[in-house]
Design an enzyme around this catalytic site. Sequence first.
Site, PDB file in Angstrom:
ATOM      1  N   ASN A   1       0.808  -1.234   0.000  1.00  0.00           N
ATOM      2  CA  ASN A   1       0.000   0.000   0.000  1.00  0.00           C
ATOM      3  C   ASN A   1       0.834   1.274   0.000  1.00  0.00           C
ATOM      4  OD1 ASN A   1       0.875  -0.504   2.570  1.00  0.00           O
ATOM      5  ND2 ASN A   1      -0.930   0.326   3.567  1.00  0.00           N
ATOM      6  N   ARG A   2       2.135   1.143   0.122  1.00  0.00           N
ATOM      7  CA  ARG A   2       2.994   2.349   0.026  1.00  0.00           C
ATOM      8  C   ARG A   2       4.440   1.922  -0.266  1.00  0.00           C
ATOM      9  NH1 ARG A   2       4.664   3.018   5.768  1.00  0.00           N
ATOM     10  NH2 ARG A   2       3.348   1.623   6.983  1.00  0.00           N
ATOM     11  N   GLY A   3       5.280   2.908  -0.536  1.00  0.00           N
ATOM     12  CA  GLY A   3       6.711   2.675  -0.706  1.00  0.00           C
ATOM     13  C   GLY A   3       7.048   1.706  -1.837  1.00  0.00           C
TER      14      GLY A   3
ATOM     15  N   ARG B   1      -1.759  -4.387   6.769  1.00  0.00           N
ATOM     16  CA  ARG B   1      -2.538  -4.520   8.010  1.00  0.00           C
ATOM     17  C   ARG B   1      -3.831  -3.737   7.943  1.00  0.00           C
ATOM     18  NH1 ARG B   1       2.511  -3.206  11.774  1.00  0.00           N
ATOM     19  NH2 ARG B   1       2.826  -1.837   9.999  1.00  0.00           N
TER      20      ARG B   1
ATOM     21  N   VAL C   1       1.312 -10.091   8.378  1.00  0.00           N
ATOM     22  CA  VAL C   1       2.224 -11.218   8.133  1.00  0.00           C
ATOM     23  C   VAL C   1       2.762 -11.834   9.428  1.00  0.00           C
ATOM     24  CG1 VAL C   1       2.890 -10.376   5.842  1.00  0.00           C
ATOM     25  CG2 VAL C   1       4.292  -9.769   7.833  1.00  0.00           C
TER      26      VAL C   1
ATOM     27  N   GLY D   1       7.698  -5.074   5.677  1.00  0.00           N
ATOM     28  CA  GLY D   1       8.815  -5.061   6.619  1.00  0.00           C
ATOM     29  C   GLY D   1       8.767  -3.834   7.506  1.00  0.00           C
TER      30      GLY D   1
ATOM     31  N   TYR E   1      17.346  -6.169  12.284  1.00  0.00           N
ATOM     32  CA  TYR E   1      16.908  -6.044  10.885  1.00  0.00           C
ATOM     33  C   TYR E   1      17.860  -6.791   9.950  1.00  0.00           C
ATOM     34  CZ  TYR E   1      15.505  -3.348   6.660  1.00  0.00           C
ATOM     35  OH  TYR E   1      15.079  -2.940   5.417  1.00  0.00           O
TER      36      TYR E   1
ATOM     37  N   LYS F   1      17.049  -9.865   7.429  1.00  0.00           N
ATOM     38  CA  LYS F   1      17.263  -9.731   5.986  1.00  0.00           C
ATOM     39  C   LYS F   1      18.271 -10.765   5.476  1.00  0.00           C
ATOM     40  CE  LYS F   1      14.379  -6.338   5.220  1.00  0.00           C
ATOM     41  NZ  LYS F   1      13.105  -6.636   4.546  1.00  0.00           N
TER      42      LYS F   1
ATOM     43  N   ILE G   1      16.496   3.591  -0.208  1.00  0.00           N
ATOM     44  CA  ILE G   1      15.413   3.999  -1.107  1.00  0.00           C
ATOM     45  C   ILE G   1      14.553   5.023  -0.371  1.00  0.00           C
ATOM     46  CG2 ILE G   1      13.496   3.185  -2.543  1.00  0.00           C
ATOM     47  CD1 ILE G   1      16.231   1.876  -3.274  1.00  0.00           C
TER      48      ILE G   1
HETATM   49  N1  LIG Z   1      13.375   2.026   2.048  1.00  0.00           N
HETATM   50  C1  LIG Z   1      14.585   1.474   2.032  1.00  0.00           C
HETATM   51  O1  LIG Z   1      15.616   2.163   1.987  1.00  0.00           O
HETATM   52  C2  LIG Z   1      14.719  -0.025   2.036  1.00  0.00           C
HETATM   53  C3  LIG Z   1      15.997  -0.562   1.816  1.00  0.00           C
HETATM   54  C4  LIG Z   1      16.160  -1.923   1.811  1.00  0.00           C
HETATM   55  C5  LIG Z   1      15.092  -2.745   2.026  1.00  0.00           C
HETATM   56  N2  LIG Z   1      13.863  -2.221   2.247  1.00  0.00           N
HETATM   57  C6  LIG Z   1      12.768  -3.153   2.465  1.00  0.00           C
HETATM   58  O2  LIG Z   1      11.773  -2.929   1.505  1.00  0.00           O
HETATM   59  C7  LIG Z   1      10.497  -3.282   2.038  1.00  0.00           C
HETATM   60  C8  LIG Z   1       9.545  -2.111   1.858  1.00  0.00           C
HETATM   61  O3  LIG Z   1      10.113  -0.995   2.518  1.00  0.00           O
HETATM   62  P1  LIG Z   1       9.564   0.493   2.342  1.00  0.00           P
HETATM   63  O4  LIG Z   1      10.732   1.384   2.453  1.00  0.00           O
HETATM   64  O5  LIG Z   1       8.660   0.575   1.184  1.00  0.00           O
HETATM   65  O6  LIG Z   1       8.747   0.608   3.723  1.00  0.00           O
HETATM   66  P2  LIG Z   1       7.421   1.377   4.138  1.00  0.00           P
HETATM   67  O7  LIG Z   1       7.168   2.533   3.227  1.00  0.00           O
HETATM   68  O8  LIG Z   1       7.584   1.622   5.600  1.00  0.00           O
HETATM   69  O9  LIG Z   1       6.288   0.286   3.888  1.00  0.00           O
HETATM   70  C9  LIG Z   1       6.277  -0.898   4.633  1.00  0.00           C
HETATM   71  C10 LIG Z   1       5.102  -1.735   4.195  1.00  0.00           C
HETATM   72  O10 LIG Z   1       5.097  -2.938   4.966  1.00  0.00           O
HETATM   73  C11 LIG Z   1       3.792  -3.125   5.494  1.00  0.00           C
HETATM   74  N3  LIG Z   1       3.830  -3.892   6.728  1.00  0.00           N
HETATM   75  C12 LIG Z   1       4.605  -3.669   7.813  1.00  0.00           C
HETATM   76  N4  LIG Z   1       4.357  -4.588   8.759  1.00  0.00           N
HETATM   77  C13 LIG Z   1       3.422  -5.425   8.245  1.00  0.00           C
HETATM   78  C14 LIG Z   1       2.745  -6.555   8.738  1.00  0.00           C
HETATM   79  N5  LIG Z   1       2.987  -7.034   9.956  1.00  0.00           N
HETATM   80  N6  LIG Z   1       1.842  -7.169   7.934  1.00  0.00           N
HETATM   81  C15 LIG Z   1       1.586  -6.683   6.703  1.00  0.00           C
HETATM   82  N7  LIG Z   1       2.167  -5.597   6.181  1.00  0.00           N
HETATM   83  C16 LIG Z   1       3.071  -4.970   6.965  1.00  0.00           C
HETATM   84  C17 LIG Z   1       3.243  -1.735   5.660  1.00  0.00           C
HETATM   85  O11 LIG Z   1       1.836  -1.762   5.661  1.00  0.00           O
HETATM   86  P3  LIG Z   1       0.938  -1.183   6.862  1.00  0.00           P
HETATM   87  O12 LIG Z   1       1.855  -0.540   7.849  1.00  0.00           O
HETATM   88  O13 LIG Z   1       0.006  -0.220   6.214  1.00  0.00           O
HETATM   89  O14 LIG Z   1       0.242  -2.397   7.361  1.00  0.00           O
HETATM   90  C18 LIG Z   1       3.775  -1.045   4.427  1.00  0.00           C
HETATM   91  O15 LIG Z   1       2.960  -1.304   3.327  1.00  0.00           O
HETATM   92  C19 LIG Z   1      10.740  -3.649   3.505  1.00  0.00           C
HETATM   93  O16 LIG Z   1      10.845  -5.050   3.628  1.00  0.00           O
HETATM   94  C20 LIG Z   1      12.071  -2.995   3.795  1.00  0.00           C
HETATM   95  O17 LIG Z   1      12.751  -3.641   4.836  1.00  0.00           O
HETATM   96  C21 LIG Z   1      13.641  -0.872   2.262  1.00  0.00           C
END
Ligand SMILES: NC(=O)c1ccc[n+]([C@@H]2O[C@H](COP(=O)([O-])OP(=O)(O)OC[C@H]3O[C@@H](n4cnc5c(N)ncnc54)[C@H](OP(=O)(O)O)[C@@H]3O)[C@@H](O)[C@H]2O)c1
Length: 246
Positions: free
Chosen positions: A23-25, A46, A61, A89, A152, A156, A185
């Site tokens: 739903n985002r990111g 969620r 999850v 995550g 974390y 990962k 990101i």
């Molecule tokens: N941004 C970065 O720099 C970066 C770098 C490396 C890896 N990542 C990885 O990329 C993935 C996405 O990151 P992002 O930056 O897009 O993060 P984000 O904008 O914080 O989005 C996280 C997403 O995960 C969902 N989520 C969290 N806990 C959950 C749960 N228990 N059940 C279902 N959904 C859940 C959230 O949905 P709700 O909160 O609405 O439920 C939201 O959609 C993550 O796994 C993160 O670790 C990110």
Amino acid sequence: MVVGSVNSTEAPTARVALVTGGNRGIGLATAQRLRHLGFTVVVGSRSGQAPDDLGAVKMDVTSTTSVDDAFAEIERDFGPVEVMVANAGITRDTLLMRMSDEDIEQVLQANLFGVIRCMRRATRGMLKARHGRMVLVSSVVWAVGSAGQVNYAAAKAGLVGAGRSLARELGARGITVNVVAPGFIETDMTAGLAEADKSAILSGIPAGRYGQADEVADLIGYLCSDSAGYINGAVIPVDGGLGMGH
Ligand SMILES: NC(=O)c1ccc[n+]([C@@H]2O[C@H](COP(=O)([O-])OP(=O)(O)OC[C@H]3O[C@@H](n4cnc5c(N)ncnc54)[C@H](OP(=O)(O)O)[C@@H]3O)[C@@H](O)[C@H]2O)c1
């Protein structure tokens, strides 16, 4: 009941794709990319909310029941999930000496156990379809580590072992399991970091800039395509060179 419009008009009989945390990111960019490629896309979160042009299902999850219920809803409404992007995550960053049991447990529950739950549940439909694509969203820190992210980085790194093991289990059945490892990101997850921490990270990125969610989504879109059937057990970075190929 899955809510929202899920089909790309280009391919009404498309394969069904689930993006957790879509739903985002990065997850939202991935869902939109998959929809553009013609998949029938449902995002799990969620809140169970998503932009109007995507299907949405409530899914936490960290709960096996919630994961099973969400898959059952999607299967009932659309058919087996043939593409699963395990993207949901969280972070709970702090130095290890200050890290609580809760910080450790919450991060492992969402980022590692949650992914394994989704992989296990997705396997059933993919075996039946004799086709599947799983993409696990890890992070560059799986390989290079990160001060303040022991919980974390452990989760990962765990995804790499989990993904490669399942790739071996299912490789002969037309199912691939790959890992994508983004660097920094620009999303909600990184928006809250202190400027000093961001600058320190930026100085280590050979590209000289942060990454965008679309850049990760493009790679995931390819890994989910029929064309990517001979890529399996891979860990592919999208990090501007931060991890130097790891
Ligand atoms: N941004 C970065 O720099 C970066 C770098 C490396 C890896 N990542 C990885 O990329 C993935 C996405 O990151 P992002 O930056 O897009 O993060 P984000 O904008 O914080 O989005 C996280 C997403 O995960 C969902 N989520 C969290 N806990 C959950 C749960 N228990 N059940 C279902 N959904 C859940 C959230 O949905 P709700 O909160 O609405 O439920 C939201 O959609 C993550 O796994 C993160 O670790 C990110």
